[in-house]
Each structure stands twice: as C-alpha cells, then as structure tokens.
Design an enzyme around this catalytic site. Structure first.
Site, PDB file in Angstrom:
ATOM      1  N   GLU A 146      -6.116  67.540 -33.039  1.00 15.74           N
ATOM      2  CA  GLU A 146      -5.673  68.864 -32.464  1.00 15.74           C
ATOM      3  C   GLU A 146      -4.448  68.753 -31.868  1.00 15.74           C
ATOM      4  OE1 GLU A 146      -8.336  70.155 -29.369  1.00 15.74           O
ATOM      5  OE2 GLU A 146      -7.519  72.067 -29.554  1.00 15.74           O
ATOM      6  N   THR A 184      -4.817  78.226 -31.280  1.00 11.65           N
ATOM      7  CA  THR A 184      -4.148  79.585 -30.817  1.00 11.65           C
ATOM      8  C   THR A 184      -3.452  79.327 -29.537  1.00 11.65           C
ATOM      9  OG1 THR A 184      -6.049  80.719 -30.093  1.00 11.65           O
ATOM     10  CG2 THR A 184      -5.198  80.945 -32.302  1.00 11.65           C
ATOM     11  N   TYR A 185      -4.316  78.772 -28.518  1.00 15.42           N
ATOM     12  CA  TYR A 185      -3.975  78.646 -26.877  1.00 15.42           C
ATOM     13  C   TYR A 185      -2.505  77.533 -27.138  1.00 15.42           C
ATOM     14  CZ  TYR A 185      -3.494  76.491 -22.466  1.00 15.42           C
ATOM     15  OH  TYR A 185      -3.188  75.634 -21.288  1.00 15.42           O
ATOM     16  N   ARG A 215      -6.762  81.076 -21.681  1.00 16.84           N
ATOM     17  CA  ARG A 215      -8.149  80.390 -21.937  1.00 16.84           C
ATOM     18  C   ARG A 215      -9.240  81.660 -21.426  1.00 16.84           C
ATOM     19  NH1 ARG A 215      -6.915  74.049 -22.364  1.00 16.84           N
ATOM     20  NH2 ARG A 215      -7.297  74.108 -24.676  1.00 16.84           N
ATOM     21  N   GLU A 244     -12.807  78.787 -27.783  1.00 20.95           N
ATOM     22  CA  GLU A 244     -12.769  77.915 -26.772  1.00 20.95           C
ATOM     23  C   GLU A 244     -12.320  78.725 -25.524  1.00 20.95           C
ATOM     24  OE1 GLU A 244     -11.455  73.228 -26.474  1.00 20.95           O
ATOM     25  OE2 GLU A 244      -9.936  74.597 -26.942  1.00 20.95           O
TER      26      GLU A 244
HETATM   27 MN    MN Z   1      -8.607  73.420 -28.221  1.00 17.83          MN
END
Ligand code: MN
Length: 293
Positions: A146, A184-185, A215, A244
């Site tokens: 990630e 995307t965050y 978030r 998420e």
């Molecule tokens: Mn994540």
C-alpha cells in the site's frame, strides 16, 4: 470489480463478536467483500470467521501495518527476520480464511519516521516482500504494497516509488513482484493528481482503497473521486475496491494512535457503509458510461 468495506467501519476488535458485527454489517450494506485488519492472526477464530463469511456470501481480504518490532525495512537483520515470520503467519491465516489478497503497510512499520529509509533497509524489505508474494501465489493469495503518506511510512509514498519497489522485489531470487495498492486518501496528500498515478501503475495496480481526505463520509472532503474513477476505468482495473473510514467512535486504540484518528467523524457505521457503497457505484457507473456516448 468487487466492492468491499474495511472491518474497522464496524468494529475495533476481531474477536468473535467483532467479526460477527463486521461481517453482518458489511453484507447488509450490500458489499461483496470485507477487508479484515489482521494485525494478530492468533486473535482470529478462523473457522468461526469462515462460517460467517460463507453464510453471508462475502469474499475476504486482509491488511495490516507492521509494528516497529516487526519492521522489515530495519537495518537490523533480527527485526527483519521477526517481521518476515509474522508476515508468513498472517499469510497462512489469510489463506486459511479463504482470502484473496494480503496488503497494507507491510513494506515498513506503519509510523512516522524521523529519518529517510536506508538503502539497506529498503533492500531488506524488497527481499522479504519478493519471497512473500511468491509464497502467496502458491497459496492463492495476492500480496500487495500500500502506497501511504509520509507520516505512515518512509519506504513507499508514491505510485512511482511503489512500481519501482515492486519490480525490485520481483527480481529477488525466487521472488515475485507484489501488486501495487493505491489509496485515494494517501494519493490526495502525496500525488500530483488523482489520475496519473493510476495510469502510471497500469496493470500492476492490484488493490484500491477509497478514503476521503479526512477519512469520513465520501463527498464530505476534498478528494477528486470523479478523476480517480475515470482513470480506473481507462486502465480497465477490475480488482478489489474497498471503502476505508475511521472514526474515534469505533477504531481500535492502537490503530487510532498510529493513524491519528482523534476525531469522531461519524457514529453510525451502517449508514456510513451504505452511503459509501452508493457513492462508489455512482462514480463507477458514471465513468463506465463515458465511452457509450
Ligand atoms: Mn488504506
């Protein structure tokens, strides 16, 4: 494209009660898949979880962030070895759950570093992940890395770094390149825009997290989801897309410390999860309509 929800929307613990809440909530909201944060594989009752997943017809994936004691990007070989043992134990747990993907901040510890990654540390991480991805393939589990912002890792902060990192892991003796996981965050913090990282990653993109800039509820922050979903559509991405979101109302205390979840952005997980699925479908359908007109 399977649409999923992170278990932390519903529960801060994966004991039997937490697993039941997360699986039923995710299924009732209409998702195809649940992502479980498997920090500690021994804390999960695998047969109980499998029964629940089968009852509700959910696919399953897993993610985690490594602790400092398990940091495979450490210059200390003993810490790297402990991290590799832990990742293999998590991989076995994911395979036993019938899971399809293992991803997250598994290339380093999930923490704010106070110095850049070292060359030796990055090599350690690539060696471990090349081997882990290779073993994952034997077990039917795709391993991903990630891409996260600078406050959560110093090894992989951009899609470009991740593509290079994964290629190097694939060149390890007996290794396989892990797939790249974009969120995307994090992209909203580190990347030049929401399309070019997707296009640059191309067919190496294997996992996607959808998170708002704070978030919380999708659409209540400043992430450009339109551009992102159009780019996913252009490259023909069909892997998991997982919502998420973290609120102090639900999140586990350890995770809240690592991620800086200090605010209560929502307190009704069921409403949040249903809303997010509608939002994701809306963007996906809009993007898919483009070539028809
Ligand atoms: Mn994540």
């Amino acid at each position: 494209m399977k649409l999923g929800c992170h278990a932390s929307v519903f529960t801060g613990a994966l004991d039997r009660a937490g697993m039941e809440r997360a699986v039923t909530g995710t299924a009732e909201a209409g998702y195809d898949l649940i992502e479980l944060p498997v920090m500690d594989p021994d804390a999960i009752d695998v047969s109980h979880a499998r029964t629940l997943l089968e009852q509700h017809g959910l696919a399953v994936t897993a993610s985690l962030g490594l602790t400092e004691a398990l940091d495979i990007s450490s210059p200390d070989a003993a810490v790297v070895a402990a991290g590799e043992r832990h990742l293999n134990a998590v991989l076995d747990c994911v395979a036993d759950l019938g899971g399809t993907h293992l991803t997250g901040v598994i290339h380093s510890a999930m923490r704010k570093y106070l110095a850049p990654a070292t060359e030796a540390g990055v090599e350690h991480s690539q060696q471990v992940l090349g081997r882990l991805a290779s073993r994952g393939r034997q077990l039917g589990v795709v391993v991903g890395i990630e891409v996260v912002n600078r406050y959560e890792s110093n090894v992989v902060n951009t899609a470009r770094q991740a593509v290079e990192f994964a290629a190097a892991a694939g060149r390890v003796d007996g290794g396989l390149a892990p797939v790249v996981h974009l969120d995307t965050y994090h992209m909203n913090i580190e990347e030049p825009d929401m399309a070019s990282p997707v296009e640059l990653t191309g067919d190496q993109l294997g996992y996607v997290h959808i998170g708002e800039s704070h978030r919380g509820y999708l659409g209540s922050g400043n992430v450009d989801f339109d551009t992102f979903f159009k780019a996913l559509h252009r490259i023909g991405y069909d892997g998991p897309v997982v919502f998420e979101s973290f609120s102090s109302a639900i999140v586990h205390p350890d995770l809240s410390r690592m991620l800086g979840v200090w605010r209560n952005l929502w307190d009704d997980p069921d409403d949040l999860a249903r809303h997010a699925l509608r939002a994701i479908r809306h963007h996906r359908e809009a993007a898919a309509s483009i070539e028809r007109h």
